[in-house]
Design a protein around this motif. Sequence first.
Motif, PDB file in Angstrom:
ATOM      1  N   UNK A 113       0.651  -1.293   0.154  1.00 26.15           N
ATOM      2  CA  UNK A 113      -0.270   0.298   0.205  1.00 26.15           C
ATOM      3  C   UNK A 113       1.353   1.730  -0.305  1.00 26.15           C
ATOM      4  N   UNK A 114       1.890   1.175   0.039  1.00 26.02           N
ATOM      5  CA  UNK A 114       3.109   2.060   0.108  1.00 26.02           C
ATOM      6  C   UNK A 114       2.248   3.174   1.910  1.00 26.02           C
ATOM      7  N   UNK A 115       2.764   3.077   2.669  1.00 23.81           N
ATOM      8  CA  UNK A 115       2.069   3.183   3.563  1.00 23.81           C
ATOM      9  C   UNK A 115       3.907   2.973   5.145  1.00 23.81           C
ATOM     10  N   UNK A 116       4.238   4.454   5.073  1.00 23.90           N
ATOM     11  CA  UNK A 116       5.333   3.927   6.434  1.00 23.90           C
ATOM     12  C   UNK A 116       6.646   3.644   5.210  1.00 23.90           C
ATOM     13  N   UNK A 117       6.633   3.251   3.974  1.00 19.53           N
ATOM     14  CA  UNK A 117       7.620   2.805   2.792  1.00 19.53           C
ATOM     15  C   UNK A 117       7.517   3.238   1.441  1.00 19.53           C
ATOM     16  N   UNK A 118       8.131   3.117   1.055  1.00 24.59           N
ATOM     17  CA  UNK A 118       8.194   3.398  -0.528  1.00 24.59           C
ATOM     18  C   UNK A 118       7.039   1.940  -0.743  1.00 24.59           C
ATOM     19  N   UNK A 119       6.333   2.284  -2.007  1.00 20.98           N
ATOM     20  CA  UNK A 119       5.393   1.312  -2.329  1.00 20.98           C
ATOM     21  C   UNK A 119       6.151  -0.055  -3.333  1.00 20.98           C
ATOM     22  N   UNK A 120       6.085  -1.100  -3.142  1.00 19.27           N
ATOM     23  CA  UNK A 120       7.270  -1.879  -3.268  1.00 19.27           C
ATOM     24  C   UNK A 120       6.674  -3.333  -3.806  1.00 19.27           C
ATOM     25  N   UNK A 121       5.818  -4.132  -4.424  1.00 23.54           N
ATOM     26  CA  UNK A 121       5.592  -5.628  -4.953  1.00 23.54           C
ATOM     27  C   UNK A 121       6.436  -5.561  -4.375  1.00 23.54           C
ATOM     28  N   UNK A 122       7.760  -5.966  -5.218  1.00 26.29           N
ATOM     29  CA  UNK A 122       8.350  -7.011  -4.666  1.00 26.29           C
ATOM     30  C   UNK A 122       9.011  -7.552  -3.380  1.00 26.29           C
ATOM     31  N   UNK A 123       9.803  -6.241  -2.223  1.00 30.49           N
ATOM     32  CA  UNK A 123       9.787  -6.192  -1.323  1.00 30.49           C
ATOM     33  C   UNK A 123       8.369  -7.066  -0.169  1.00 30.49           C
ATOM     34  N   UNK A 124       7.302  -6.408  -0.641  1.00 36.12           N
ATOM     35  CA  UNK A 124       6.030  -6.515  -0.558  1.00 36.12           C
ATOM     36  C   UNK A 124       5.784  -8.623  -0.708  1.00 36.12           C
ATOM     37  N   UNK A 125       6.302  -9.785  -2.084  1.00 30.37           N
ATOM     38  CA  UNK A 125       5.570 -10.026  -1.636  1.00 30.37           C
ATOM     39  C   UNK A 125       7.094 -11.254  -0.975  1.00 30.37           C
ATOM     40  N   UNK A 126       7.821 -10.831  -1.135  1.00 34.19           N
ATOM     41  CA  UNK A 126       9.079 -11.170  -0.146  1.00 34.19           C
ATOM     42  C   UNK A 126       8.934 -11.404   0.903  1.00 34.19           C
ATOM     43  N   UNK A 127       8.439 -10.491   2.127  1.00 33.46           N
ATOM     44  CA  UNK A 127       8.386 -10.403   2.870  1.00 33.46           C
ATOM     45  C   UNK A 127       6.573 -12.079   3.243  1.00 33.46           C
ATOM     46  N   UNK A 128       5.642 -11.683   2.138  1.00 35.14           N
ATOM     47  CA  UNK A 128       4.792 -12.173   2.585  1.00 35.14           C
ATOM     48  C   UNK A 128       5.303 -13.834   2.076  1.00 35.14           C
ATOM     49  N   UNK A 129       6.236 -14.195   1.357  1.00 38.58           N
ATOM     50  CA  UNK A 129       6.697 -15.000   0.814  1.00 38.58           C
ATOM     51  C   UNK A 129       7.418 -15.764   2.441  1.00 38.58           C
ATOM     52  N   UNK A 130       8.066 -14.880   3.006  1.00 40.84           N
ATOM     53  CA  UNK A 130       8.782 -15.268   4.093  1.00 40.84           C
ATOM     54  C   UNK A 130       7.875 -15.777   5.795  1.00 40.84           C
ATOM     55  N   UNK A 131       6.440 -14.615   5.670  1.00 36.81           N
ATOM     56  CA  UNK A 131       5.668 -15.428   6.358  1.00 36.81           C
ATOM     57  C   UNK A 131       5.108 -16.856   6.182  1.00 36.81           C
ATOM     58  N   UNK A 132       5.269 -17.282   5.313  1.00 39.22           N
ATOM     59  CA  UNK A 132       3.811 -18.103   3.978  1.00 39.22           C
ATOM     60  C   UNK A 132       5.041 -19.048   4.206  1.00 39.22           C
ATOM     61  N   UNK A 133       5.525 -19.247   4.098  1.00 44.05           N
ATOM     62  CA  UNK A 133       6.448 -20.349   4.615  1.00 44.05           C
ATOM     63  C   UNK A 133       6.367 -20.929   5.750  1.00 44.05           C
ATOM     64  N   UNK A 134       6.419 -20.405   6.954  1.00 48.77           N
ATOM     65  CA  UNK A 134       6.631 -20.424   7.923  1.00 48.77           C
ATOM     66  C   UNK A 134       4.960 -20.551   8.555  1.00 48.77           C
ATOM     67  N   UNK A 135       3.676 -21.377   7.449  1.00 45.24           N
ATOM     68  CA  UNK A 135       2.914 -21.314   7.294  1.00 45.24           C
ATOM     69  C   UNK A 135       1.910 -20.767   8.336  1.00 45.24           C
ATOM     70  N   UNK A 136       2.200 -19.278   7.702  1.00 40.51           N
ATOM     71  CA  UNK A 136       1.385 -18.684   8.468  1.00 40.51           C
ATOM     72  C   UNK A 136      -0.524 -18.647   7.603  1.00 40.51           C
ATOM     73  N   UNK A 137      -1.142 -18.694   8.541  1.00 40.01           N
ATOM     74  CA  UNK A 137      -2.263 -18.911   7.638  1.00 40.01           C
ATOM     75  C   UNK A 137      -3.047 -17.822   6.423  1.00 40.01           C
ATOM     76  N   UNK A 138      -2.844 -16.541   7.010  1.00 38.27           N
ATOM     77  CA  UNK A 138      -3.267 -15.274   6.664  1.00 38.27           C
ATOM     78  C   UNK A 138      -2.279 -14.631   5.565  1.00 38.27           C
ATOM     79  N   UNK A 139      -0.937 -15.137   5.458  1.00 34.12           N
ATOM     80  CA  UNK A 139       0.343 -15.160   4.603  1.00 34.12           C
ATOM     81  C   UNK A 139      -0.304 -15.876   3.707  1.00 34.12           C
ATOM     82  N   UNK A 140      -0.232 -16.810   4.058  1.00 33.03           N
ATOM     83  CA  UNK A 140      -1.023 -18.112   2.522  1.00 33.03           C
ATOM     84  C   UNK A 140      -1.815 -17.636   2.085  1.00 33.03           C
TER      85      UNK A 140
END
Length: 423
Positions: A313-340
């Motif tokens: 959403x670009x809130x508090x940080x520059x809007x960056x899909x790539x950075x967001x996806x990388x973080x989402x992948x890290x969270x999903x890898x831990x089987x965090x359901x909301x991230x998945x």
Amino acid sequence: MKKTFIVLLIAVASAAHAGSKEGAAAYKRGDFQTALAELLPLAKQGDAKAQAQMGMMYFNGSGVAQDYAQALYWTKKSAEQGLSDAQYGLGIMYADGLGVKKNVEEALGWYQKAAEQGDPRAQYNLAFLYGGTPGIAPDIEKAKYWFRKSADQGWPEAQAVLGNAYRLGKAGLQQDYAEALKWLRKATAQNDAQGQHGLAVMTKFGQGIPKNEKEAARLYRLAAAQGNAEAEGELALMYDNGLGVPKNASEATRLYRLAANHGITFAQINLAIKYMTGKGIKQNYFEAAKLLKMGADKGGALSQYLLADLYFKGLGVPQDQKAGIALLRGSAEQIFSAALNTLAVKYAKGEGVPQSNIAAYALFNVAASDDQADANKATNNREGLSKNMSARDIEVAQHLTREMMQPNNLLKALDGQFAVRDR
């Protein structure tokens, strides 16, 4: 351990009477020059207690320029004569690399000598080394033995460790609330912060004793006043929710901030949420992002998930899909359901990732196996997606799901799906 060394070698000076009545009196009144004049000749003559005191004076810079090398020299002279206080102090210097290259094996040897003479401080530090210190082969039985020896002699830190080990069923001990309460109460009676925190947890949740949130808050407050980070965070939660204390948003925020600065992840997250929502604090997405990054950098799944959303959403940080996806992948890898679930939606829409109903379906499947609230959401999303998929695609997605659910294999299986598709 540096502070402990200073405090406890002061006790040596008192017990040793500075090698003479004159030296003792001079030291106690802070006349270090007179104390030095009395002690140095005795130390040179081989008096072990005077040598230990000289080590302390050089360590603290009392009457002499601070000099760890000289502190080591005199402390070692005393330790080699068998004075347990000096052996303990020398162990700390080797453990922390003060005046000498850090050497945990050497530290263990000196702690062992002092511990065998019955020094509870050395017994505690020896147990700590055996409990899992790089450079020392772990030995849980020796760790338990020396923790108990130290605790039996009344050393509060050992009592707290033993009590918390019984509370959690860790360190090779079976969970035993009665034993936990016994040791945590002993530690708390000596104002030990870890003991207070452990007893507060048991009191809050009624573990082995009647549940009492007011008393738990009192114990958390005592521990927090000593800088116990976990207690700061737990007390913040109680003020935030009005448990055992009147609800107080400003006090909760103050304590969250303390705990967050001390590295407590849930406090960082809760304070970040306050900044994002503007509840009890001025809305500030920049501060929220900073706090979430602390937890994300340590691999915290929820921190990664929330920070990813700020990047999208670009809130508090520059809007960056790539950075967001990388973080989402890290969270999903831990089987965090909301991230998945969110990552699945990204694949279904092709936002920041290749569009793939198969990957989305498989991720919804994995999410549906976790937290119930998110499972229901993931199940509904999966069923809606399946209407646009062939039977063959669903079969492939089910196979991918099984691969993803293998231990530590989610991202490998997901990325492998695209490697196969791109051949």
